[in-house]
Design a protein around this motif. Sequence first.
Motif, PDB file in Angstrom:
ATOM      1  N   TYR A  21       1.005  -1.134   0.054  1.00 19.25           N
ATOM      2  CA  TYR A  21       0.110   0.068   0.086  1.00 19.25           C
ATOM      3  C   TYR A  21       0.899   1.081  -0.033  1.00 19.25           C
ATOM      4  O   TYR A  21       0.697   2.177  -0.648  1.00 19.25           O
ATOM      5  N   GLN A  33      -5.846   6.784  -0.695  1.00 22.04           N
ATOM      6  CA  GLN A  33      -5.706   5.899   0.306  1.00 22.04           C
ATOM      7  C   GLN A  33      -6.535   6.551   1.688  1.00 22.04           C
ATOM      8  O   GLN A  33      -6.863   5.601   2.312  1.00 22.04           O
ATOM      9  N   GLU A  36     -10.072   5.084   1.103  1.00 25.53           N
ATOM     10  CA  GLU A  36     -10.042   3.751   1.170  1.00 25.53           C
ATOM     11  C   GLU A  36     -10.063   3.449   2.774  1.00 25.53           C
ATOM     12  O   GLU A  36     -10.921   2.366   3.073  1.00 25.53           O
ATOM     13  N   LEU A  37      -9.044   3.946   3.500  1.00 22.17           N
ATOM     14  CA  LEU A  37      -9.075   3.748   5.011  1.00 22.17           C
ATOM     15  C   LEU A  37     -10.408   3.891   5.677  1.00 22.17           C
ATOM     16  O   LEU A  37     -10.763   3.398   6.334  1.00 22.17           O
ATOM     17  N   GLU A  38     -11.053   5.106   5.131  1.00 23.13           N
ATOM     18  CA  GLU A  38     -12.143   5.680   5.843  1.00 23.13           C
ATOM     19  C   GLU A  38     -13.300   4.415   5.638  1.00 23.13           C
ATOM     20  O   GLU A  38     -14.133   4.091   6.496  1.00 23.13           O
ATOM     21  N   GLU A  40     -12.763   1.161   4.601  1.00 22.41           N
ATOM     22  CA  GLU A  40     -12.733   0.199   5.406  1.00 22.41           C
ATOM     23  C   GLU A  40     -12.697   0.216   6.788  1.00 22.41           C
ATOM     24  O   GLU A  40     -13.231  -0.959   7.305  1.00 22.41           O
ATOM     25  N   PHE A  41     -12.339   1.124   7.186  1.00 27.98           N
ATOM     26  CA  PHE A  41     -12.790   1.246   8.698  1.00 27.98           C
ATOM     27  C   PHE A  41     -13.954   1.149   9.286  1.00 27.98           C
ATOM     28  O   PHE A  41     -14.357   0.528  10.123  1.00 27.98           O
ATOM     29  N   ALA A  52     -10.660  10.204   8.915  1.00 29.69           N
ATOM     30  CA  ALA A  52      -9.431   9.894   9.380  1.00 29.69           C
ATOM     31  C   ALA A  52      -8.755  11.326   9.802  1.00 29.69           C
ATOM     32  O   ALA A  52      -9.273  12.227   9.092  1.00 29.69           O
ATOM     33  N   ALA A 243      -1.951   6.849   5.809  1.00 33.98           N
ATOM     34  CA  ALA A 243      -3.315   6.133   5.344  1.00 33.98           C
ATOM     35  C   ALA A 243      -2.944   4.555   4.968  1.00 33.98           C
ATOM     36  O   ALA A 243      -3.476   3.678   5.203  1.00 33.98           O
ATOM     37  N   ARG A 247      -3.777   1.229   6.815  1.00 30.38           N
ATOM     38  CA  ARG A 247      -4.879   0.155   5.842  1.00 30.38           C
ATOM     39  C   ARG A 247      -4.363  -1.200   6.314  1.00 30.38           C
ATOM     40  O   ARG A 247      -5.280  -1.848   6.652  1.00 30.38           O
TER      41      ARG A 247
END
Length: 377
Positions: A21, A33, A36-38, A40-41, A52, A243, A247
């Motif tokens: 990543y 990123q 995507e993190l937000e 997925e989280f 985030a 981020a 992830r």
Amino acid sequence: MKKELKIPFSKYESSRAAHSYVSDALDGEDVNQVAELEEEFSNYVGASYALATSHGTSALHLAMLALDLKRGDKIVCCVNAHPSIPEVVRHFDAEPVFIDIEDVTYNMNLDKLEEYLEANSSKKLKAVIISHLGGVTVDLERLYAMGRRFGVKIVEDASDALGATYKGEKIGSTGGDIVCFNFSPHLKKNICNGGMLVTDDDEIMERARLLANHAMVRDEDALEYIYDVVDIGNDYSLSQLNAAYIRAQVMEQDSNIQRQKEIAQMYSAELDGVDHVTIPDMSNEENPFSLYIIKIDKNRDSFAVALREEGIGTGLHYIPLHLLSYYKAKYALRVNDFPVALRSFQQVLSLPIYASMSDDDVKTVIAAIKKIAKTRV
């Protein structure tokens, strides 16, 4: 120069996914990123919204902004907490109110919290910040019921509680108004910083998103450099590189917790009954053991020094807030005002516990503790 520890108190976890990543971010791949993190989280913890932030403290500060905290408002928090919690309150010239702990989990004593709320109903009382020390929760159903009864918001400090659960539901989805996570939690520093604010409340998230970027607003049809500012915010943004790394951290957290539980079982099996050492309560199957906290019945600091001489790092969670110079002087607090926190502080010691510890590492820590305990009188 400090001697390098054979077994440090904490160690950041790296992985193939993290490298992948981060490489994508460095190579300029067309992947947001942070977004995507937000996503997925929020899926991982089961919350409606996730935002985030640059650090866990940033998430807490933004939570106070989202609650529209003002001068003279009051926020209740545990006296056994990291200084970041009352600190974000004081930045608004608001007042932290400290509550003593219960002596098994070192979390806020809900009986004492209820006594305080019953005796101090006020429009100035805005919220309770509850910390999940080591990932262990208080009785959240009771806490949320108190929040509704007394008209105060519940903000959860989940710095140690990524992946932790309450009655089978992940922290972040159990009913708190705002839950704040920290990817480089207190005393267990990661290679990167980052935080996350999660909520199911549309209005709170709308306000948090606005204030997270200087309260700037743009017309979709206007040029990119045209903007307006509609409130006082700040910059809480998380970088793409951080981020990307986080992830992978989130993706691997469940397996990390499983390993932490295995290590805790090893510690407890070998340390139970060792003179001068008290092991933590092992009856809570949902304890993720983000921390493994023992009690040393006397001379805790000299015990920690002896462990350091054996090459083993330790932590302390925490120095009670009423013993710190600023809060002691500001609120005229006395040493004995919070007797349970004081007594625990004099004895508690956090041992190394993280997924990359080998069985041999754990055995080395156990052997050192047994060796040192034999020298105590």
